[in-house]
Design a protein around this motif. Structure first.
Motif, PDB file in Angstrom:
ATOM      1  N   UNK A  78     -11.522   2.481   2.253  1.00 17.42           N
ATOM      2  CA  UNK A  78     -11.572   2.154   1.113  1.00 17.42           C
ATOM      3  C   UNK A  78     -11.921   0.778   0.965  1.00 17.42           C
ATOM      4  N   UNK A  79     -12.520   1.800  -0.215  1.00 15.68           N
ATOM      5  CA  UNK A  79     -13.663   0.595  -0.254  1.00 15.68           C
ATOM      6  C   UNK A  79     -13.714  -0.117  -0.990  1.00 15.68           C
ATOM      7  N   UNK A  80     -13.729  -1.725  -1.625  1.00 16.23           N
ATOM      8  CA  UNK A  80     -13.713  -2.975  -3.104  1.00 16.23           C
ATOM      9  C   UNK A  80     -14.249  -2.159  -3.476  1.00 16.23           C
ATOM     10  N   UNK A  81     -13.709  -2.564  -4.854  1.00 13.54           N
ATOM     11  CA  UNK A  81     -14.006  -2.324  -6.290  1.00 13.54           C
ATOM     12  C   UNK A  81     -15.550  -2.886  -6.593  1.00 13.54           C
ATOM     13  N   UNK A  82     -16.132  -3.777  -5.643  1.00 14.92           N
ATOM     14  CA  UNK A  82     -17.322  -4.329  -5.871  1.00 14.92           C
ATOM     15  C   UNK A  82     -18.742  -4.085  -5.099  1.00 14.92           C
ATOM     16  N   UNK A 116     -10.583   4.338  -5.847  1.00 16.59           N
ATOM     17  CA  UNK A 116     -12.363   4.029  -4.759  1.00 16.59           C
ATOM     18  C   UNK A 116     -11.233   4.214  -3.281  1.00 16.59           C
ATOM     19  N   UNK A 117      -9.821   4.962  -3.390  1.00 13.28           N
ATOM     20  CA  UNK A 117      -9.558   5.337  -1.903  1.00 13.28           C
ATOM     21  C   UNK A 117      -9.992   6.852  -1.601  1.00 13.28           C
ATOM     22  N   UNK A 118     -10.530   6.839  -0.122  1.00 13.62           N
ATOM     23  CA  UNK A 118     -11.035   8.351  -0.375  1.00 13.62           C
ATOM     24  C   UNK A 118     -10.590   8.519   0.752  1.00 13.62           C
ATOM     25  N   UNK A 119     -10.094   9.763   1.335  1.00 12.51           N
ATOM     26  CA  UNK A 119      -9.578  11.087   2.784  1.00 12.51           C
ATOM     27  C   UNK A 119     -10.541  11.833   3.194  1.00 12.51           C
TER      28      UNK A 119
END
Length: 113
Positions: free
Chosen positions: A89-93, A51-54
Motif C-alpha cells: 500500500x504505497x503512498x501517492x507521493x 496504489x494498492x497491490x497484492x
C-alpha cells in the motif's frame, strides 16, 4: 474545523496532481512486479487497485519470511500467512526511485530463497 481540513487536503491532492501521479506509479510498480515474476517464477498473480497491490506467491515461497527480510532491509509491507501473499500500500507521493529500491530488494530476496 474538520471540513476546513478536509477541503485543504483535497486542494493539495488536486494542486499536486497526486491522483495522476499515483496512477502512473501504480502502473510502474506493477510492471516492475511483472518483471520480477518473469525472472523468479515466485509470483503467481498480481492484483491491483490504484496504489494498492497484492502479490500472491508460489507455494514454494513463504510470505512471512519475505516480509521479515524486507523489514530488515527497511521496507514495511503487509502479508498473509494463510493466503501466502504480500500487500503493498504505497503512498501517492512515492517515487520511481523508491519503487526501484523495493523491487530490487524483493527480487534479491526471492532469488536467494
Amino acid at each position: 474545523m474538520g471540513c476546513i481540513i478536509a477541503r485543504k487536503v483535497i486542494e493539495v491532492i488536486v494542486e499536486e496532481n497526486l491522483i495522476e501521479h499515483g496512477a502512473e506509479m501504480g502502473e510502474y510498480f506493477r510492471r516492475k512486479l511483472s518483471h520480477i515474476s518473469e525472472r523468479t517464477g515466485a509470483i503467481k498473480e498480481i492484483r491491483e487497485r490504484g496504489m494498492m497491490n497484492v502479490v500472491i506467491l508460489d507455494k514454494t515461497y513463504r510470505a512471512k519470511k519475505i516480509f521479515k527480510s524486507l523489514l530488515r532491509m527497511g521496507f514495511f509491507i503487509g502479508y498473509s500467512e494463510i493466503f501466502n501473499l504480500l500487500h503493498f500500500y504505497a503512498p501517492l507521493i512515492i517515487s520511481t526511485k523508491e519503487i526501484d529500491a523495493l523491487c530490487h530488494s524483493l527480487e534479491y530476496i526471492l532469488i536467494r530463497q
